[in-house]
Design an enzyme around this catalytic site. Structure first.
Site, PDB file in Angstrom:
ATOM      1  N   GLY A  27       5.523  85.401  15.683  1.00  0.00           N
ATOM      2  CA  GLY A  27       6.360  84.412  16.333  1.00  0.00           C
ATOM      3  C   GLY A  27       5.832  82.999  16.212  1.00  0.00           C
ATOM      4  CG  MET A  28       2.914  81.491  18.267  1.00  0.00           C
ATOM      5  SD  MET A  28       3.887  80.079  18.823  1.00  0.00           S
ATOM      6  CE  MET A  28       2.715  78.757  18.563  1.00  0.00           C
ATOM      7  CE  LYS A  46      -0.151  81.687  13.643  1.00  0.00           C
ATOM      8  NZ  LYS A  46      -0.483  82.531  14.800  1.00  0.00           N
ATOM      9  CB  VAL A  97     -11.697  89.150   9.806  1.00  0.00           C
ATOM     10  CG1 VAL A  97     -12.476  90.403  10.210  1.00  0.00           C
ATOM     11  CG2 VAL A  97     -11.992  88.007  10.757  1.00  0.00           C
ATOM     12  CG  ASP A 140      -0.179  85.869  21.953  1.00  0.00           C
ATOM     13  OD1 ASP A 140       0.469  86.742  22.562  1.00  0.00           O
ATOM     14  OD2 ASP A 140       0.044  85.563  20.772  1.00  0.00           O
ATOM     15  N   PRO A 143      -2.874  93.563  20.329  1.00  0.00           N
ATOM     16  CG  PRO A 143      -2.222  95.800  20.491  1.00  0.00           C
ATOM     17  CD  PRO A 143      -1.924  94.443  21.032  1.00  0.00           C
ATOM     18  CG  ASN A 145      -3.231  87.376  18.292  1.00  0.00           C
ATOM     19  OD1 ASN A 145      -2.927  87.205  17.113  1.00  0.00           O
ATOM     20  ND2 ASN A 145      -2.575  86.802  19.286  1.00  0.00           N
ATOM     21  CG  ASP A 159      -2.799  83.033  16.887  1.00  0.00           C
ATOM     22  OD1 ASP A 159      -2.848  81.798  17.056  1.00  0.00           O
ATOM     23  OD2 ASP A 159      -1.759  83.626  16.581  1.00  0.00           O
TER      24      ASP A 159
END
Length: 550
Positions: A27-28, A46, A97, A140, A143, A145, A159
């Site tokens: 969503g972001m 991102k 990561v 937020d 799982p 994140n 995030d």
């Protein structure tokens, strides 16, 4: 994402980055794997949605939050490296990561064991304690994140794009959060966050409790047909105790998760540091099994299978001898072969045990590690028993086994109908019946394996391992091998390793009671002494991880 969009993004950032591929979308914004050309390293890029990049207020808010996240330096937080700001484009780069998200891990392997969940909670709680001590709430935690590093199994929180400083009242339109604004993921949002009330670190703990529920069950606890329905559930519905879903969990772990999931913030832990204290005080994390001990367990397990096979062959040959069907020579050949193999494998295992003695392990440490190996296997079976996907697979396997049993029995019946009696009184299967005989035997063997080899049940090899090596004979052999190695190498004066290595607890760390406590009415950053204690925890954690890697 279309090829045109990817090409456009590459062209706009080509001076600094080579964008390789899309990693995921939420969503972001969307996350891409990119190569930082100046520093020659892989990064996660991102890119935020266009409406955020074009909105001046949202843009300024994002830049403030990103600067806040970029100031963090913690082994359990994915670092933010840089911000890319152009006309119509807003993006930031963070550490890449090598691993997978918790959501991907559960989708691939099923629910986590209790021990794995404790490690996850500790890692995330360390990260949140670091942020909460600086007055920052993530908002937020979910799982997607939480990344699991492939090499070490470490969990990292990513995030912080929705993070903001904690406050006693909602921020105005000039602050980080507008009045009445609901930001976050509904399925993992705390009740106070769902109503846009003032939030603090306890909101993240509620989200972490829902993450633990997902990790242990493989399901989202607060799902719904629409975001509105989910938010209503977050406000009104209390989840049943986690032990109703996972009967194998230690009581202390179940109590920790249930406390995090309390609807009232005052019932939860006052902050993430208190959750870390409770986890450590309860000793739920369990010992880390040293690699040499784990390798020894594999070697001993192989010997157990050889021993079972030798006993089976010996029993068969002995029964035939008692019936008068074999002479002594035919009996001795398989017994000599299997005995020689058994002694050779046993010698290798004892040599490996002696090597452990030279490394400083004593009998208690080795036996404790072997016990932890079998306990770990039992934890995996317990997780499989509550995994709906694994249970569905098991039902399909059992149906296949039943089908193979029917086919095998039918083939055997056909083969028997094709037999012919010889003058000697024996029977001979005709050429027509031979294929049916072999097919029947093969189907019966497959049905036997499918039926008895279950991921929810202890294997014969593990049963033999528990009975022999964790019983009297095996324990005696291990202790004797260790004493012999110590006497030969003169290491008896060395301080023995009394158990598998565990994570050290920094001195002076505050301890929290398991009983519910009522925190202060307002949430404020920790005092300098608390910050120093948390930084000591981080240093101890890094020292422990460096020791494990070495």
């Amino acid at each position: 994402m279309t090829d045109t969009e990817l090409t456009t993004l590459r062209d706009r950032l080509r001076a600094r980055y080579h964008v390789e591929r899309l990693l995921g979308r939420g969503g972001m914004g969307a996350v891409y794997l990119a190569r930082d050309l100046q520093l020659d390293r892989s990064v996660a890029l991102k890119v935020l949605p266009t409406d955020v990049a074009d909105d001046r207020a949202l843009r300024d808010r994002f830049l403030r939050e990103t600067r806040l996240a970029a100031s963090f330096s913690h082994p359990n937080i994915v670092p933010v490296h840089a911000v890319e700001e152009q006309a119509g484009l807003l993006a930031f780069t963070m550490g890449f990561v090598e691993g997978e998200s918790l959501a991907e891990r559960v989708a691939r392997n099923g629910p986590l064991t209790g021990r794995e969940t404790v490690g996850l909670l500790l890692d995330v709680a360390y990260a949140l304690a670091y942020a909460h001590a600086r007055g920052v709430v993530h908002r937020d935690i979910k799982p997607d994140n939480i990344m699991i590093e492939r090499a070490t199994g470490r969990a990292l929180v990513m995030d912080f794009g929705l993070a903001r400083r904690a406050s006693t009242a909602p921020q105005t339109a000039n602050g980080l959060t507008r009045v009445g604004e609901v930001v976050g993921t509904p399925e993992y949002m705390s009740p106070e966050q769902a109503t846009a009330d003032a939030i603090d670190g306890r909101s993240d703990l509620y989200s972490l409790g829902l993450v633990a529920w997902f990790a242990l069950t493989g399901r989202t606890a607060m799902a719904g047909g629409s975001p509105k329905q989910v938010l209503v559930r977050q406000l009104t519905e209390r989840l049943p105790p986690i032990v109703t879903e996972r009967h194998d969990l230690p009581g202390a772990l179940a109590a920790l998760i249930d406390r995090c999931l309390a609807k009232e913030p005052d019932v939860r832990f006052p902050d993430a540091a208190s959750l870390v204290d409770a986890l450590e005080q309860s000793q739920l994390a369990g010992p880390e099994i040293p690699l040499p001990v784990r390798m020894l367990a594999t070697e001993l397990g192989t010997i157990g299978m050889v021993l079972l096979f030798a006993l089976l062959i010996g029993w068969f040959r002995l029964s035939r001898t008692l019936e008068g069907g074999n002479d002594d020579l035919k009996l001795m050949v398989p017994i000599v072969i299997m005995s020689t193999l058994m002694l050779a494998r046993l010698g290798q295992a004892l040599a490996e045990t002696q090597r452990l003695a030279k490394l400083g392990f004593d009998g208690a440490a080795v036996l404790s590690g072997l016990r932890s190996v079998v306990d770990e296997a039992e934890g995996l079976r317990a997780a499989a028993r509550v995994d709906d996907h694994r249970l569905g697979e098991r039902r399909r396997v059992l149906r296949t086994a039943l089908l193979m049993l029917v086919l095998g029995a039918g083939s055997i019946v056909v083969a028997i109908s094709q037999r012919r009696q010889l003058p000697s009184g024996l029977y001979r299967v005709t050429s027509v019946g031979i294929p049916f005989l072999f097919n029947g035997l093969a189907c019966l063997c497959v049905a036997f394996v499918l039926w008895f080899r279950s991921p929810m049940r202890m294997t014969v090899g593990e049963w033999a391992f528990r009975g022999f090596w964790l019983g009297g004979p095996g324990r005696w052999l291990i202790r004797m091998a260790l004493r012999r190695a110590e006497s030969e190498s003169g290491t008896s004066g060395r301080a023995p390793r009394t158990g598998p290595s565990t994570m050290p607890t920094p001195s002076g760390a505050a301890r929290a009671s398991m009983a519910p406590t009522t925190p202060a009415a307002t949430y404020a950053p920790a005092a300098d002494g608390r910050l120093k204690a948390l930084e000591a925890r981080v240093q101890a954690l890094e020292a422990w991880r460096n020791h494990i890697r070495s």
